[in-house]
Design a protein around this motif. Structure first.
Motif, short mmCIF file in Angstrom:
data_model
loop_
_atom_site.label_atom_id
_atom_site.label_comp_id
_atom_site.label_asym_id
_atom_site.label_seq_id
_atom_site.Cartn_x
_atom_site.Cartn_y
_atom_site.Cartn_z
N ARG A 1 0.86 -1.18 0.00
CA ARG A 1 0.00 0.00 0.00
C ARG A 1 0.90 1.23 0.00
NH1 ARG A 1 -4.91 1.60 4.15
NH2 ARG A 1 -6.08 0.19 2.78
N LEU A 2 0.72 2.09 -1.01
CA LEU A 2 1.49 3.31 -1.13
C LEU A 2 0.56 4.51 -1.01
CD1 LEU A 2 3.79 2.46 -4.19
CD2 LEU A 2 4.26 2.12 -1.76
N VAL B 1 5.30 4.48 2.26
CA VAL B 1 4.95 3.06 2.22
C VAL B 1 4.23 2.74 3.51
CG1 VAL B 1 5.79 0.70 1.97
CG2 VAL B 1 7.06 2.57 0.90
N VAL B 2 3.00 2.21 3.40
CA VAL B 2 2.20 1.91 4.58
C VAL B 2 2.46 0.46 5.00
CG1 VAL B 2 -0.11 1.84 5.57
CG2 VAL B 2 0.43 3.52 3.79
N CYS B 3 2.98 0.28 6.20
CA CYS B 3 3.24 -1.06 6.72
C CYS B 3 1.90 -1.74 7.00
CB CYS B 3 4.07 -0.98 8.00
SG CYS B 3 4.36 -2.58 8.80
N LEU C 1 -8.82 6.30 -2.67
CA LEU C 1 -8.24 4.98 -2.47
C LEU C 1 -8.52 4.13 -3.69
CD1 LEU C 1 -6.92 2.81 -0.63
CD2 LEU C 1 -9.22 2.29 0.22
N ALA C 2 -7.48 3.54 -4.26
CA ALA C 2 -7.63 2.69 -5.44
C ALA C 2 -6.94 1.36 -5.19
CB ALA C 2 -7.03 3.37 -6.67
N LYS C 3 -7.56 0.29 -5.68
CA LYS C 3 -6.97 -1.04 -5.56
C LYS C 3 -6.74 -1.58 -6.96
CE LYS C 3 -7.34 -5.39 -3.06
NZ LYS C 3 -8.10 -6.15 -2.04
N LEU C 4 -5.50 -1.85 -7.27
CA LEU C 4 -5.14 -2.34 -8.60
C LEU C 4 -5.31 -3.84 -8.68
CD1 LEU C 4 -1.91 -0.23 -9.25
CD2 LEU C 4 -4.31 0.44 -9.43
N VAL D 1 -3.18 5.22 -2.05
CA VAL D 1 -3.91 6.26 -1.34
C VAL D 1 -3.43 7.60 -1.88
CG1 VAL D 1 -4.44 7.31 0.89
CG2 VAL D 1 -4.10 4.83 0.72
N ARG D 2 -4.34 8.34 -2.52
CA ARG D 2 -3.98 9.63 -3.12
C ARG D 2 -4.46 10.75 -2.22
NH1 ARG D 2 -6.10 13.60 -6.47
NH2 ARG D 2 -4.69 14.36 -8.11
#
Length: 353
Positions: A26-27, A38-40, A79-82, A89-90
């Protein structure tokens, strides 16, 4: 390129989508300010990336975000999931409370859920033994004593489990911090500033020939802030509700900088707190774990954001040192479980390859 969480010393994972930055699942990015985190996924904390690795990666994140159909957004945050599993997360021109809802609500909410699940499982297990024990014979013939032994062993494990690792001031030594030490970590007065007092374990004090009946180490200045950022997630492991997070956000907003927020709760020498919830050490400090939950959360937020602010203002050496320290601590932790000579053998194989 770094790949270890600054706060948990855990692997951040990889992605095959952002070619110039293949770290993390997750960025979070802010194209306007040029920030990339970078989200842990284990602790939900945001790790700010080094400046030289951001710009092209941010552009790629922006392209990917706008091209995907599986996304949800407000005027300020999206929030977008590819398909490949990477989450983006924009961040736009968001107000602080809205950013907090995304950035902190998730991590504190997940901690709270985890704590409730673990606690509930323990109560259910105990209730099952009490109810079913007489019928199944578990409690008969010393079975209840066996359960007490198991319970005591569990408590002993929790007390001995390492919650964080910190580098001692002016030293290369990395000290493990356990539950009993966390319970006495305090914010104290250090001259005209504040400091962080961390108790030493008995074994560590013995190894360092410390004769103080209550051995501890005092962190001041930038070291205090960095150490607080590592210890506060462990102190706040029970998480928080959304309204508590929002209250904490307001506390942070009321302070011009983290030093004032920490100093506000450091107390003054000789202060007494009869009838207060706060516990005081001899040097006038307050034990953090005894402070109200929203205050503890606010301190964690402030310590984290201040490190990012310093890095963004040009103190990149601080950020680099924090990343390298996380990598070193992770390497130390990994090597503890390897047989003697394994590291040298792996290095030899790498050279041959």
């Amino acid at each position: 390129m770094y790949s270890t969480c600054l706060f948990r010393a855990a692997d951040l994972g990889r992605n095959e989508v952002i070619e110039l930055f293949p770290v993390g699942r997750r960025l979070a990015f802010d194209a306007t300010k040029g920030r990339l985190w970078v989200v842990c996924r284990k602790c939900e904390r945001w790790n700010l990336t080094p400046l030289e690795e951001r710009w092209e990666a941010i552009e790629e994140c922006e392209r990917r975000f706008t091209s995907t159909r599986l996304r949800a957004s407000t005027d300020n945050i999206g929030l977008a999931k590819l398909r490949e599993g990477l989450e983006l997360v924009r961040i736009g021109n968001a107000l602080r409370p809205e950013i907090a809802a995304w950035r902190y609500g998730d991590q504190f909410g997940r901690r709270r859920t985890k704590h409730l699940l673990v606690t509930g499982a323990g109560i259910a297990a105990l209730g099952g033994i009490i109810v079913l024990g007489p019928m199944t014979g578990v409690i008969a013939g010393g079975g209840w004593g066996s359960w007490q032994i198991i319970s005591n062993l569990h408590n002993a494990y929790q007390n001995r489990r390492v919650r964080a690792r910190i580098r001692l001031p002016g030293s290369d030594a990395v000290m493990p911090v356990r539950k009993k030490q966390l319970e006495k970590v305090s914010v104290v007065r250090a001259g005209d500033d504040w400091g962080l007092r961390v108790p030493l374990s008995r074994s560590w004090a013995r190894d360092t020939s410390n004769v103080d009946p209550h051995p501890s180490v005092l962190f001041t200045g930038p070291e205090a802030l960095r150490t607080a950022a590592k210890l506060l997630p462990a102190i706040n492991e029970k998480g928080a509700k959304n309204d508590e997070v929002q209250h904490a956000v307001r506390l942070v907003a009321e302070s011009a900088d983290p030093a004032r927020l920490f100093g506000r709760f450091a107390g003054v020498p000789g202060e007494t707190t009869t009838g207060s919830r706060r516990k005081v050490w001899m040097d006038g400090g307050h034990i953090i774990q005894s402070l109200p939950k929203e205050v503890r959360i606010a301190l964690e937020m402030a310590s984290h954001e201040e490190q990012e602010r310093r890095a963004l203002e040009g103190e990149l050496a601080l950020l680099e040192a924090a990343w390298r320290e996380a990598e070193e601590v992770a390497q130390i932790a990994d090597d503890m479980f390897l047989p003697q000579g394994a590291t040298e053998r792996l290095e030899e194989l790498r050279r041959k390859a």
